[in-house]
Scaffold this active site. Sequence first.
Site, PDB file in Angstrom:
ATOM      1  N   HIS A 183       0.849  -1.183   0.000  1.00 53.99           N
ATOM      2  CA  HIS A 183       0.000   0.000   0.000  1.00 53.99           C
ATOM      3  C   HIS A 183       0.893   1.244   0.000  1.00 53.99           C
ATOM      4  CE1 HIS A 183      -3.525  -2.430   1.833  1.00 53.99           C
ATOM      5  NE2 HIS A 183      -3.651  -2.338   0.523  1.00 53.99           N
TER       6      HIS A 183
ATOM      7  N   HIS B 166      -9.902  -0.347  -2.718  1.00 48.88           N
ATOM      8  CA  HIS B 166     -10.020  -1.673  -3.327  1.00 48.88           C
ATOM      9  C   HIS B 166      -9.911  -2.772  -2.272  1.00 48.88           C
ATOM     10  CE1 HIS B 166      -5.761  -0.908  -3.029  1.00 48.88           C
ATOM     11  NE2 HIS B 166      -5.484  -2.158  -3.331  1.00 48.88           N
TER      12      HIS B 166
ATOM     13  N   GLY C  27      -2.507  -1.892  -7.831  1.00 48.96           N
ATOM     14  CA  GLY C  27      -3.512  -2.641  -7.079  1.00 48.96           C
ATOM     15  C   GLY C  27      -4.945  -2.220  -7.354  1.00 48.96           C
TER      16      GLY C  27
ATOM     17  N   ASP D  73      -1.234  -1.468   4.802  1.00 49.76           N
ATOM     18  CA  ASP D  73      -1.397  -0.331   5.700  1.00 49.76           C
ATOM     19  C   ASP D  73      -2.709  -0.528   6.453  1.00 49.76           C
ATOM     20  OD1 ASP D  73      -1.726   2.053   7.018  1.00 49.76           O
ATOM     21  OD2 ASP D  73      -1.779   3.293   5.217  1.00 49.76           O
TER      22      ASP D  73
ATOM     23  N   ASP E  49     -10.653  -6.399  -3.093  1.00 56.09           N
ATOM     24  CA  ASP E  49      -9.595  -7.087  -3.843  1.00 56.09           C
ATOM     25  C   ASP E  49      -8.505  -7.578  -2.902  1.00 56.09           C
ATOM     26  OD1 ASP E  49     -10.972  -6.407  -6.149  1.00 56.09           O
ATOM     27  OD2 ASP E  49      -9.742  -4.630  -6.530  1.00 56.09           O
TER      28      ASP E  49
ATOM     29  N   GLY F 122       2.015  -2.498 -10.114  1.00 51.24           N
ATOM     30  CA  GLY F 122       2.650  -1.449 -10.901  1.00 51.24           C
ATOM     31  C   GLY F 122       3.666  -0.550 -10.237  1.00 51.24           C
ATOM     32  N   THR F 123       3.208   0.358  -9.406  1.00 49.07           N
ATOM     33  CA  THR F 123       4.102   1.349  -8.810  1.00 49.07           C
ATOM     34  C   THR F 123       5.107   0.697  -7.875  1.00 49.07           C
ATOM     35  OG1 THR F 123       2.290   2.947  -8.927  1.00 49.07           O
ATOM     36  CG2 THR F 123       4.171   3.538  -7.563  1.00 49.07           C
TER      37      THR F 123
ATOM     38  N   ARG G 112      -7.467 -14.174   1.014  1.00 50.39           N
ATOM     39  CA  ARG G 112      -8.249 -15.413   1.035  1.00 50.39           C
ATOM     40  C   ARG G 112      -7.631 -16.463   0.117  1.00 50.39           C
ATOM     41  NH1 ARG G 112     -11.749 -17.577  -2.276  1.00 50.39           N
ATOM     42  NH2 ARG G 112     -13.279 -19.044  -1.506  1.00 50.39           N
TER      43      ARG G 112
ATOM     44  N   ASP H 141      -3.800  -6.564  -7.919  1.00 45.75           N
ATOM     45  CA  ASP H 141      -4.011  -7.579  -6.879  1.00 45.75           C
ATOM     46  C   ASP H 141      -4.715  -8.798  -7.470  1.00 45.75           C
ATOM     47  OD1 ASP H 141      -3.028  -5.655  -5.132  1.00 45.75           O
ATOM     48  OD2 ASP H 141      -4.995  -5.123  -4.331  1.00 45.75           O
TER      49      ASP H 141
END
Length: 139
Positions: free
Chosen positions: A8, A87, A55, A80, A90, A35-36, A96, A60
């Site tokens: 996060h 999201h 995400g 975080d 997600d 990505g980032t 899970r 994700d």
Amino acid sequence: MIIALIAHDKKKNDLVQFVTAYQNIFVKHTLYATGTTGKRISEATGLPITRFQSGPLGGDQEIGAMIAKNQMDAVFFFRDPLTAQPHEPDVTALVRLCDVYSIPLATNMGTAELLIRGMELGMLDWRNVIKENGEVNEG
């Protein structure tokens, strides 16, 4: 091993520092990231990383799809817990899936330390047996 790296926004620096500190271990594995996070880790370490969407844009879920196909061995997801995530469903789905398919998941620095040290010692070699046999835990 195939490893996913996710963080996060407020935890990205922590994950970059963690991967930098254990770069000598991560370099031996195939890395995927959202990505980032992937971009930041790659820029800091020079490690090759396959990057998915960010995400909130589905990254994700892309990693979750790999887990469901038995194509992921471990996930480092620095979450975080103090900031609401748009999201969050997600994120919950990804956690899970890790539980359903018995994929080791580190969501904080303490657990990540144990997981990376265990990987270094070969404690996740059981994943190779599962992949070779095509086993998937179906609950």
